[in-house]
Write an enzyme that holds these catalytic residues in place. Sequence first.
Site, PDB file in Angstrom:
ATOM      1  N   SER A 183       0.802  -1.231   0.000  1.00  0.00           N
ATOM      2  CA  SER A 183       0.000   0.000   0.000  1.00  0.00           C
ATOM      3  C   SER A 183       0.831   1.275   0.000  1.00  0.00           C
ATOM      4  O   SER A 183       0.388   2.298  -0.504  1.00  0.00           O
ATOM      5  CB  SER A 183      -0.940   0.016   1.199  1.00  0.00           C
ATOM      6  OG  SER A 183      -0.220  -0.100   2.401  1.00  0.00           O
ATOM      7  N   HIS A 211      -4.965  -3.298  -3.067  1.00  0.00           N
ATOM      8  CA  HIS A 211      -4.530  -2.383  -4.133  1.00  0.00           C
ATOM      9  C   HIS A 211      -4.264  -3.085  -5.459  1.00  0.00           C
ATOM     10  O   HIS A 211      -3.841  -2.436  -6.417  1.00  0.00           O
ATOM     11  CB  HIS A 211      -3.289  -1.607  -3.673  1.00  0.00           C
ATOM     12  CG  HIS A 211      -3.571  -0.764  -2.479  1.00  0.00           C
ATOM     13  ND1 HIS A 211      -4.135   0.495  -2.557  1.00  0.00           N
ATOM     14  CD2 HIS A 211      -3.423  -1.033  -1.153  1.00  0.00           C
ATOM     15  CE1 HIS A 211      -4.304   0.967  -1.338  1.00  0.00           C
ATOM     16  NE2 HIS A 211      -3.876   0.063  -0.465  1.00  0.00           N
ATOM     17  N   LYS A 243     -11.604   0.766  -2.912  1.00  0.00           N
ATOM     18  CA  LYS A 243     -10.477   1.347  -3.644  1.00  0.00           C
ATOM     19  C   LYS A 243     -10.808   1.308  -5.141  1.00  0.00           C
ATOM     20  O   LYS A 243     -11.619   2.106  -5.592  1.00  0.00           O
ATOM     21  CB  LYS A 243      -9.190   0.620  -3.239  1.00  0.00           C
ATOM     22  CG  LYS A 243      -8.920   0.864  -1.739  1.00  0.00           C
ATOM     23  CD  LYS A 243      -7.685   0.238  -1.235  1.00  0.00           C
ATOM     24  CE  LYS A 243      -7.304   0.710   0.161  1.00  0.00           C
ATOM     25  NZ  LYS A 243      -8.290   0.618   1.214  1.00  0.00           N
TER      26      LYS A 243
END
Length: 402
Positions: A183, A211, A243
Amino acid sequence: MRRRTDALGALLADIDQQQRRRVQRVSSRSPRLGSAAISEIDGRQLVNFCSNDYLGLSQHPDVIAALRDAATEHGVGSGAAHLLGGHSSEHQKLECELAAFTGRERALLFSTGYMANLAAVCSFAGREEVVLQDRLNHASLIDGATLSGARLVRYQHADAAAALERIQTHKNACMLATDGVFSMDGDIAPLAELASACAAHELWLLVDDAHGLGVVGPEGRGSVAAVGLDSAQVPLLMGTLGKALGCFGAFIAGDENVIEVLLQRSRPYIYTTALPPALAAATRVALRRCQDEGWRRERLQTNIARLRSNALQAGIQLSPSNTAIQPLIVGDSGVALALGNHLAAAGFLVGVTRPPTVPTGSARLRITLSAMHDAAQIDALTAALADGLRTLRDNASIPAAP
Ligand SMILES: Cc1ncc(COP(=O)(O)O)c(C=O)c1O
């Protein structure tokens, strides 16, 4: 009481002295601003280079419409925990679709990625056991190990040989946990090597793909799919929905029994209110757009390549990363803050990440890219960065490059 409040003052003064004070700023991203890459702060519009909305799906009109329509149908809150009447048809369908997307038998929704990681570690690691983790794992994986009561042993970042050495040393190791895409650094874990080490020694492998999901792999299926690892090799796959999918929440995907044990045992699943069903409905649409609209990933890749090539030409040394996270490590927290302020004055919002989020001496700008950025915005960011670095160097705040 006086002594306690004085201690708080001293604590905050210490945070300030170390230049580690975090600040809450009111900012808005809104479709009315015309681009998911723009944020408004104090009436000023800044180009946002710190969001995790990598594909711009948080502002997709179909996703917004799905949220509105489903709220009309189901109301706003779920009203209860999943196992006490809060599990709606939208949650059920989303779980099935996430399982299919990740190529797993079943998926279980969690309210946040933080809670999903606590659940995954605590459900499969016990007090007498050892949990191995990459040094740069996300805080929620680390906290999961602490909460489980297992012993946490870390290994050198993204180093499969170091992980194997720890596995061989700690005979009671039961689990290895790693970020898929890190991250704060944007690099990718050596998943294939970690998977074979875990398989050979019968360890659970937990991959947090917060991610990677939506960004890498075929149709955005993530870093685990990118290297073709199935549920036998990665039995615990965690993904977030807030995300690249632009919504909110998280899930763990795996084999039927793995998920059933999580449902039976994990306290962050059992003892909390289920996500709003409308959010699950919106996420289903986002998941479909994520798969169908491959142009978003292509644009993101073009933007990543452009920023890296610009930086190379300008002598700006970004960390090695091919993902949406492009860190510029400057070391000192004060320098990172000054650079962040310089960029904000020039019209760019960039995350300044300092210890303890990152290791001491590695404060950085965490630049994140989105499919919604255009070439001009990326070029302008590079120019402002080069200008900021030059100014700081002239003022001797950072040593000149050797
Ligand atoms: C690698 C990683 N794992 C887990 C999380 C937590 O996810 P959430 O924001 O859904 O709690 C984050 C983000 O904050 C993250 O970066």
